[in-house]
Design a protein around this motif. Structure first.
Motif, PDB file in Angstrom:
ATOM      1  N   ARG A   1      -3.901 -12.397  -2.121  1.00 31.90           N
ATOM      2  CA  ARG A   1      -4.268 -11.545  -3.252  1.00 31.90           C
ATOM      3  C   ARG A   1      -5.778 -11.364  -3.372  1.00 31.90           C
ATOM      4  N   GLY A   2      -6.499 -11.587  -2.294  1.00 31.88           N
ATOM      5  CA  GLY A   2      -7.946 -11.440  -2.345  1.00 31.88           C
ATOM      6  C   GLY A   2      -8.353 -10.001  -2.572  1.00 31.88           C
ATOM      7  N   ARG A   3      -9.536  -9.787  -3.073  1.00 31.18           N
ATOM      8  CA  ARG A   3     -10.056  -8.445  -3.273  1.00 31.18           C
ATOM      9  C   ARG A   3     -11.150  -8.181  -2.246  1.00 31.18           C
ATOM     10  N   GLY A   4     -11.322  -6.934  -1.950  1.00 27.45           N
ATOM     11  CA  GLY A   4     -12.367  -6.582  -0.995  1.00 27.45           C
ATOM     12  C   GLY A   4     -11.820  -6.519   0.414  1.00 27.45           C
ATOM     13  N   ALA A   5     -12.735  -6.398   1.369  1.00 32.83           N
ATOM     14  CA  ALA A   5     -12.328  -6.226   2.756  1.00 32.83           C
ATOM     15  C   ALA A   5     -11.653  -7.470   3.282  1.00 32.83           C
ATOM     16  N   PRO A   6     -10.713  -7.310   4.219  1.00 26.59           N
ATOM     17  CA  PRO A   6     -10.139  -8.483   4.873  1.00 26.59           C
ATOM     18  C   PRO A   6     -11.222  -9.368   5.472  1.00 26.59           C
ATOM     19  N   LEU A   7     -10.964 -10.635   5.495  1.00 29.34           N
ATOM     20  CA  LEU A   7     -11.896 -11.671   5.935  1.00 29.34           C
ATOM     21  C   LEU A   7     -13.020 -11.887   4.931  1.00 29.34           C
TER      22      LEU A   7
ATOM     23  N   ARG B   1     -11.292   3.637   4.237  1.00 26.38           N
ATOM     24  CA  ARG B   1     -11.576   2.638   5.270  1.00 26.38           C
ATOM     25  C   ARG B   1     -10.260   2.016   5.721  1.00 26.38           C
ATOM     26  N   HIS B   2     -10.170   1.720   7.011  1.00 24.36           N
ATOM     27  CA  HIS B   2      -8.877   1.319   7.573  1.00 24.36           C
ATOM     28  C   HIS B   2      -8.282   0.093   6.904  1.00 24.36           C
ATOM     29  N   TRP B   3      -9.118  -0.883   6.550  1.00 27.15           N
ATOM     30  CA  TRP B   3      -8.592  -2.143   6.043  1.00 27.15           C
ATOM     31  C   TRP B   3      -7.958  -2.018   4.665  1.00 27.15           C
ATOM     32  N   GLN B   4      -8.189  -0.899   3.986  1.00 29.66           N
ATOM     33  CA  GLN B   4      -7.638  -0.747   2.643  1.00 29.66           C
ATOM     34  C   GLN B   4      -6.114  -0.615   2.650  1.00 29.66           C
TER      35      GLN B   4
ATOM     36  N   PRO C   1       0.833  -1.202   0.000  1.00 29.03           N
ATOM     37  CA  PRO C   1       0.000   0.000   0.000  1.00 29.03           C
ATOM     38  C   PRO C   1       0.873   1.260   0.000  1.00 29.03           C
ATOM     39  N   ASP C   2       0.294   2.365  -0.428  1.00 27.52           N
ATOM     40  CA  ASP C   2       0.945   3.655  -0.358  1.00 27.52           C
ATOM     41  C   ASP C   2       0.525   4.311   0.949  1.00 27.52           C
TER      42      ASP C   2
END
Length: 448
Positions: free
Chosen positions: A255-261, A154-157, A146-147
């Motif tokens: 490498r999943g997309r979307g929010a963690p979990l 949102r925090h998880w990003q 991440p940058d």
């Protein structure tokens, strides 16, 4: 709970030659008479016939292994791996005892392979050895970071997508390179105080290990070593639910997309009442998690499961009562403790039976973790790191995530090393020395 008493029968360790032959003959004849279709090994029977001096050997005791080290780290999860590497890199003879089969804990075995948060409000706040492992794991896997100069919506990003298999291998490699000795499948059974520190007797299958150490770092998640010492711990009657993670699409870890979990093609099931206190409750959590997954698959026959974590991941267990306690007001205010050793940032994130609604921290707030929260109250020569940090429940819901646990592990490993070398207990190690050592190993230290 009552347990039935069972009589034990021990095989003799030594036989006379005559009794041995009788024993073998009766065993072979008895087996044939039962019609079990079993045959004696020709090679062993012939060897006995040719060599009257051959002996049958029955091993009745595990071999004893003795270790003398400066620092013993118990638990090779998120915090313990980093604590061990830091101790060894700083010159301490270090042993890492882990009852599982690999390092990384929640990140690897538990499958929560998106650690955070290493940044806050446009800058990196946690670095050091934990970040080194995460960064190199991503690079080895061809991923991207991440940058941190950008504040996400949102925090998880800004949580980092990590391949857990690469991380587990790299963690072992870093330990070996630093000189950490790893003992898998073992756990302490008894602990005794000595003039130099501790004698910790560990056991695994086929192994008894006696460890003489100057300092202990308890990174078990539930402060289990602290509990064995009868030092005070804190816990609610009902813990937060655990999670069982599995995936339907071809598994592309990290490498999943979307929010963690909620990775693409992935599924997360809460395991209510998940308790990592002992083998019985961990077994129950795993059985429940896998049964929930099986029920879901039966209800969705068009889905084909292709990956599943071997264990449930746990959010909450015992916490220590430390020399100080981090209250949620301390956490929300972001005040800098006078003995702060690292930062931590994450929303207040308490999971319940109805889910979770994260409570973000106010803009600019960055909590700190004090050294005294890593030291059990009225103790000597033992520290903790990870989610068992001394804190109230709401503060712990933000402190328990992986980046702060890594930072705590590095701080504990550094402090334990300095204490072992100087013959002091951790609370008496000069804070400037701790800060200097952490800074030398690329950690970000509050106010340094």
């Amino acid at each position: 709970m009552k347990h039935n008493n069972h009589e034990s029968v021990e095989l003799p360790c030594e036989f006379t030659h005559a009794s041995r032959r009788d024993f073998l003959q009766k065993s072979i004849l008895g087996t044939a008479g039962l019609g079990l279709g079993m045959m004696a090994s020709p090679s062993s029977a012939q060897a006995d016939a040719r060599d009257p001096d051959s002996e049958l050997v029955f091993r009745t005791e595990e071999p004893d292994v003795t270790h003398t080290v400066d620092v013993l780290v118990v638990g090779g999860g998120t915090a313990g791996t980093i604590a061990a590497i830091q101790a060894a890199r700083a010159g301490a003879k270090t042993l890492l005892v882990e009852r599982g089969a690999q390092l990384g804990g929640t990140l690897t075995t538990g499958g929560v392979s998106f650690p955070g948060l290493f940044d806050a409000w446009g800058r990196q706040i946690i670095a050091g050895i934990g970040w080194e492992l995460v960064k190199e794991s991503v690079e080895l896997d061809g991923g991207s970071l991440p940058d941190f100069s950008q504040v996400p919506a949102r925090h998880w990003q800004n949580q980092v997508q990590v391949n857990p298999f690469v991380y587990a291998m790299l963690a072992e490699d870093k330990c070996t390179e630093a000189g950490v000795e790893i003992a898998y499948y073992e756990f302490p059974q008894t602990i005794k105080r000595t003039s130099e520190g501790w004698q910790v007797d560990c056991a695994g299958f086929g192994t008894k290990r006696h460890v003489f150490c100057k300092q202990i770092v308890d990174c078990t998640g539930g402060a289990e070593v602290v509990g064995m010492m009868n030092l005070p711990r804190l816990r609610e009657k009902e813990t937060q639910p655990g999670s069982m993670l599995f995936s339907f699409n071809p598994h592309n870890p990290g490498r999943g997309r979307g929010a963690p979990l909620s990775p693409a093609g992935g599924r997360v099931h809460y395991v209510h009442g998940a308790d990592s206190s002992n083998s019985r409750t961990v077994t129950a959590a795993n059985l429940t998690g896998r049964k929930n997954a099986l029920d879901f698959i039966r209800q969705n026959p068009e889905r084909r499961i292709l990956h599943m974590q071997p264990e449930a991941s746990f959010r909450e267990n015992y916490r220590i009562q430390g020399e100080t306690l981090i209250a949620v007001d301390d956490y929300r205010s972001g005040g800098v403790f006078d003995d702060a050793v690292c930062y931590a940032v994450y929303p207040v994130d308490l999971h319940t039976r109805t889910g979770v609604v994260p409570e973000p921290l106010e803009n600019g707030i960055i909590p700190t973790i004090p050294l005294r929260a890593l030291i059990p109250k009225n103790s000597r020569n033992i520290m903790v790191a990870g989610r068992c940090v001394s804190s109230d429940r709401l503060a712990n819901s933000g402190l328990r995530v992986q980046a702060p646990c890594m930072a705590m592990g590095q701080a504990a490993g550094a402090t334990a090393t300095l204490a072992a070398k100087s013959g002091k207990t951790p609370l008496d190690v000069p804070l400037d020395d701790i800060h200097s050592l952490l800074n030398a190993h690329d950690a970000i230290v509050p106010g340094f």
